[in-house]
Design a protein around this motif. Structure first.
Motif, short mmCIF file in Angstrom:
data_model
loop_
_atom_site.label_atom_id
_atom_site.label_comp_id
_atom_site.label_asym_id
_atom_site.label_seq_id
_atom_site.Cartn_x
_atom_site.Cartn_y
_atom_site.Cartn_z
N LYS A 227 0.80 -1.22 0.00
CA LYS A 227 0.00 0.00 0.00
C LYS A 227 0.83 1.27 0.00
N SER A 228 2.12 1.17 0.18
CA SER A 228 2.96 2.35 0.27
C SER A 228 4.27 2.10 -0.46
N LYS A 229 4.77 3.12 -1.11
CA LYS A 229 6.06 3.04 -1.80
C LYS A 229 7.01 4.01 -1.12
N VAL A 230 8.05 3.49 -0.53
CA VAL A 230 9.00 4.28 0.24
C VAL A 230 10.40 4.05 -0.33
N ILE A 231 11.18 5.11 -0.35
CA ILE A 231 12.57 4.99 -0.78
C ILE A 231 13.45 5.69 0.26
N GLY A 232 14.61 5.14 0.47
CA GLY A 232 15.55 5.73 1.41
C GLY A 232 16.92 5.86 0.79
N TYR A 233 17.63 6.85 1.21
CA TYR A 233 18.98 7.11 0.71
C TYR A 233 19.93 7.28 1.89
N ILE A 234 21.13 6.76 1.75
CA ILE A 234 22.18 7.11 2.71
C ILE A 234 22.63 8.51 2.31
N SER A 235 22.40 9.49 3.17
CA SER A 235 22.81 10.86 2.84
C SER A 235 24.21 11.17 3.35
N ALA A 236 24.68 10.39 4.33
CA ALA A 236 26.06 10.56 4.81
C ALA A 236 26.49 9.32 5.57
N VAL A 237 27.72 8.94 5.37
CA VAL A 237 28.35 7.90 6.18
C VAL A 237 29.23 8.66 7.15
N LYS A 238 28.81 8.71 8.41
CA LYS A 238 29.53 9.51 9.40
C LYS A 238 30.73 8.76 9.96
N LYS A 239 30.58 7.44 10.08
CA LYS A 239 31.65 6.62 10.65
C LYS A 239 31.44 5.18 10.21
N VAL A 240 32.53 4.49 9.85
CA VAL A 240 32.48 3.06 9.57
C VAL A 240 33.78 2.44 10.06
N HIS A 241 33.66 1.38 10.84
CA HIS A 241 34.82 0.62 11.29
C HIS A 241 34.51 -0.86 11.07
N ILE A 242 35.25 -1.49 10.15
CA ILE A 242 35.05 -2.89 9.81
C ILE A 242 36.30 -3.66 10.21
N THR A 243 36.11 -4.72 11.01
CA THR A 243 37.26 -5.50 11.48
C THR A 243 37.37 -6.87 10.83
N ALA A 244 36.27 -7.37 10.24
CA ALA A 244 36.30 -8.70 9.62
C ALA A 244 35.17 -8.82 8.61
N VAL B 122 31.46 -4.83 12.67
CA VAL B 122 31.18 -3.54 12.02
C VAL B 122 30.52 -2.60 13.03
N ALA B 123 31.01 -1.38 13.08
CA ALA B 123 30.36 -0.31 13.84
C ALA B 123 30.27 0.88 12.90
N CYS B 124 29.08 1.43 12.74
CA CYS B 124 28.93 2.57 11.83
C CYS B 124 27.81 3.49 12.29
N THR B 125 27.88 4.71 11.80
CA THR B 125 26.82 5.70 12.01
C THR B 125 26.48 6.28 10.65
N LEU B 126 25.19 6.22 10.31
CA LEU B 126 24.72 6.63 8.98
C LEU B 126 23.61 7.66 9.10
N ASN B 127 23.55 8.59 8.15
CA ASN B 127 22.42 9.51 8.01
C ASN B 127 21.57 9.03 6.83
N PHE B 128 20.25 9.18 6.97
CA PHE B 128 19.33 8.76 5.92
C PHE B 128 18.32 9.86 5.60
N LEU B 129 17.86 9.87 4.35
CA LEU B 129 16.67 10.61 3.92
C LEU B 129 15.68 9.54 3.47
N ILE B 130 14.47 9.60 3.97
CA ILE B 130 13.45 8.60 3.63
C ILE B 130 12.18 9.35 3.27
N HIS B 131 11.55 8.94 2.15
CA HIS B 131 10.31 9.59 1.74
C HIS B 131 9.47 8.65 0.87
N GLU B 132 8.19 9.00 0.75
CA GLU B 132 7.29 8.25 -0.14
C GLU B 132 7.51 8.69 -1.57
N VAL B 133 7.29 7.76 -2.50
CA VAL B 133 7.40 8.08 -3.91
C VAL B 133 6.04 7.95 -4.58
#
Length: 132
Positions: A64-81, A121-132
């Motif tokens: 019933k709903s169409k939603v799209i999301g975007y990563i607007s910023a990757v603030k931090k990413v730490h991947i160890t394996a 993995v430890a990360c902090t992400l910003n998103f924009l989410i809206h209906e299309v």
């Protein structure tokens, strides 16, 4: 969805998913889930927190709903394996901040991914989410 995840927990500020790494996943390279795949997994997991507010309670399949999301910023990413094909990872997300207006939702979400209880993995992400 590029990655199929099972959501064992979801509320208004947090989420946890499980994902089994399959050979057919487009983010698998040389038998391992790539760094890009780990970030995408975190993004899809975390987007569920804010994204759920765009769906009606009775819309279990999202038809019933169409939603799209975007990563607007990757603030931090730490991947160890990197997890291997056949392994299952658990990803947790926690809402840090959220701003809503008539056109979209903007949010910051912190995420951690574990393999067999080990933080990989430890990360902090910003998103924009809206209906299309």
């Amino acid at each position: 969805m590029l990655m199929a995840s099972v959501t064992p927990y979801l509320d208004e500020t947090s989420v946890e998913t499980r994902f089994k790494v399959e050979e057919s996943c487009i983010f698998v390279k040389d038998g391992y889930l790539s760094e890009t795949g780990l970030i995408e997994n975190a993004a899809q997991t975390c987007a569920a927190i804010v994204g759920q507010s765009f769906f009606d309670d009775d819309d279990k399949d999202g038809s019933k709903s169409k939603v799209i999301g975007y990563i607007s910023a990757v603030k931090k990413v730490h991947i160890t394996a990197l997890p291997k094909v056949g392994e299952t990872i658990s990803t947790k997300g926690e809402l840090v901040s959220r701003y809503d207006n008539d056109a979209f939702s903007s949010c910051t979400i912190a995420s951690e991914t574990f393999r067999n209880g080990e933080l990989i993995v430890a990360c902090t992400l910003n998103f924009l989410i809206h209906e299309v």
